[in-house]
Design a protein around this motif. Structure first.
Motif, mmCIF file in Angstrom:
data_model
loop_
_atom_site.group_PDB
_atom_site.id
_atom_site.type_symbol
_atom_site.label_atom_id
_atom_site.label_comp_id
_atom_site.label_asym_id
_atom_site.label_seq_id
_atom_site.Cartn_x
_atom_site.Cartn_y
_atom_site.Cartn_z
ATOM 1 N N PRO A 54 0.808 -1.227 0.000
ATOM 2 C CA PRO A 54 0.000 0.000 0.000
ATOM 3 C C PRO A 54 0.834 1.267 0.000
ATOM 4 N N GLU A 55 1.989 1.228 0.678
ATOM 5 C CA GLU A 55 2.819 2.440 0.716
ATOM 6 C C GLU A 55 3.519 2.704 -0.618
ATOM 7 N N LYS A 56 3.632 1.665 -1.456
ATOM 8 C CA LYS A 56 4.235 1.841 -2.775
ATOM 9 C C LYS A 56 3.180 2.196 -3.832
ATOM 10 N N LEU A 57 2.073 1.476 -3.823
ATOM 11 C CA LEU A 57 0.991 1.723 -4.773
ATOM 12 C C LEU A 57 -0.330 1.391 -4.103
ATOM 13 N N LEU A 229 0.328 19.745 -7.194
ATOM 14 C CA LEU A 229 -0.364 18.890 -6.223
ATOM 15 C C LEU A 229 0.415 17.605 -5.984
ATOM 16 N N MET A 230 0.980 17.041 -7.039
ATOM 17 C CA MET A 230 1.761 15.814 -6.917
ATOM 18 C C MET A 230 3.059 16.060 -6.151
ATOM 19 N N MET A 231 3.741 17.173 -6.435
ATOM 20 C CA MET A 231 4.991 17.481 -5.736
ATOM 21 C C MET A 231 4.751 17.718 -4.251
ATOM 22 N N GLU A 232 3.683 18.422 -3.945
ATOM 23 C CA GLU A 232 3.357 18.661 -2.543
ATOM 24 C C GLU A 232 3.016 17.363 -1.828
ATOM 25 N N ALA A 233 2.297 16.469 -2.499
ATOM 26 C CA ALA A 233 1.949 15.182 -1.897
ATOM 27 C C ALA A 233 3.189 14.319 -1.695
ATOM 28 N N ARG A 234 4.152 14.420 -2.598
ATOM 29 C CA ARG A 234 5.384 13.636 -2.452
ATOM 30 C C ARG A 234 6.147 14.020 -1.191
ATOM 31 N N GLU A 235 6.151 15.302 -0.865
ATOM 32 C CA GLU A 235 6.861 15.746 0.328
ATOM 33 C C GLU A 235 6.236 15.186 1.602
ATOM 34 N N PHE A 236 4.933 14.917 1.578
ATOM 35 C CA PHE A 236 4.243 14.380 2.755
ATOM 36 C C PHE A 236 3.957 12.888 2.607
ATOM 37 N N SER A 237 4.610 12.241 1.620
ATOM 38 C CA SER A 237 4.458 10.796 1.395
ATOM 39 C C SER A 237 3.008 10.380 1.191
ATOM 40 N N GLN A 238 2.238 11.230 0.504
ATOM 41 C CA GLN A 238 0.851 10.907 0.174
ATOM 42 C C GLN A 238 0.819 10.232 -1.197
ATOM 43 N N THR A 239 1.095 8.956 -1.198
ATOM 44 C CA THR A 239 1.201 8.230 -2.454
ATOM 45 C C THR A 239 -0.120 8.213 -3.217
ATOM 46 N N ASP A 240 -1.242 8.169 -2.500
ATOM 47 C CA ASP A 240 -2.535 8.142 -3.184
ATOM 48 C C ASP A 240 -2.783 9.413 -3.990
ATOM 49 N N VAL A 241 -2.325 10.559 -3.474
ATOM 50 C CA VAL A 241 -2.498 11.820 -4.204
ATOM 51 C C VAL A 241 -1.580 11.859 -5.427
ATOM 52 N N VAL A 242 -0.364 11.328 -5.275
ATOM 53 C CA VAL A 242 0.558 11.278 -6.410
ATOM 54 C C VAL A 242 -0.019 10.415 -7.536
#
Length: 277
Positions: A54-57, A229-242
């Motif tokens: 889940p943390e990967k995809l 939005l994707m870059m911001e989510a990457r900083e917070f490890s929000q894989t679902d948003v990415v």
């Protein structure tokens, strides 16, 4: 004196109705959705059975839930609107310039000599590799993002416009001239219809290049947009948003390509190409 005999066609042939062009049935159009739906279902099954971490995809249902949440609070709509605005401005800028230069190089020998060589040299440069230079030239604001999209869209439209004009059979142009058509009429009735298939191909390639360029552009000092939005989510490890951002880009590409295919079928009804069985 010789007498010319006219042979009448049989009644069955004379009364035969004209053959209408075969159209794609609505039921067959839905088959284009089978493979994307199958991929999503396979993705969901692999996530639920533990084949994908889940943390990967995350599972596709979790990504869709995230998309629904961001749509309800208006976040996704704001970023999507800004991305569409940038993509539209870049496509319009690069497309108009490419269409003008491609037509000039394709129709005039002087235009070919002056325009085509520098364009051929420029196409060897990866336009995404020009980001540092573009930052120096236009800054890091909206101009950078629109310029990247315009560069990505320029080359496919230019080369397909140029090739579409040059591939027209010269005998058709001579036949139009013999029939008394002026230069403007020949361009309208011969050159433009003959170049349209290549132009539509260039537009389809340009749209794909535009979305690719936008992904990179929105990751450079952006405050809105799907890429931001994707870059911001990457900083917070929000894989679902990415993953959601990637799906949005993919859907935008699919929708724009499908719309262009419909427009192509309507405008090129005269063309008879190979049909799938």
């Amino acid at each position: 004196m010789s007498r010319t005999t006219l042979v009448e066609a049989p009644a069955e042939i004379a009364a035969a109705p004209p053959v209408a062009p075969r159209r794609l049935r609505p039921t067959r159009r839905w088959w284009r959705l089978v493979s994307p739906v199958a991929l999503v279902l396979g993705w969901e099954l692999a996530s639920r059975t533990g084949l994908l971490a889940p943390e990967k995809l995350p599972a596709s249902s979790d990504v869709l839930a995230t998309g629904w949440r961001l749509s309800r609070d208006g976040t996704l709509g704001v970023h999507l609107l800004d991305s569409l605005t940038r993509a539209g401005a870049g496509l319009l800028t690069g497309g108009v310039l490419a269409l003008a230069l491609g037509t000039l190089a394709g129709l005039l020998r002087l235009g070919d000599d002056l325009v085509d060589p520098p364009v051929q040299m420029a196409r060897m440069l990866p336009h995404l590799g020009l980001v540092p230079l573009l930052i120096i030239w236009v800054g890091i604001g909206e101009s950078l993002k629109i310029s990247l999209v315009a560069l990505g869209a320029f080359f496919p439209i230019y080369f397909n416009t140029y090739a579409g004009i040059r591939d027209i059979d010269e005998r058709l142009v001579e036949a139009a001239r013999t029939c008394g058509l002026g230069q403007a009429a020949r361009l309208r009735h011969v050159v433009l219809p003959g170049a349209l298939p290549a132009l539509f191909l260039g537009l389809r390639l340009a749209i794909g290049a535009a979305w690719l360029s936008l992904v990179v552009g929105e990751q450079v000092n952006a405050q809105t947009g799907i890429g931001f939005l994707m870059m911001e989510a990457r900083e917070f490890s929000q894989t679902d948003v990415v993953v959601l951002g990637l799906l949005v880009y993919a859907l935008l590409g699919l929708i724009s390509d499908s719309a262009l295919r419909v427009l192509e079928r309507r405008m090129l009804t005269w063309r008879r190409g190979l049909r799938t069985t």
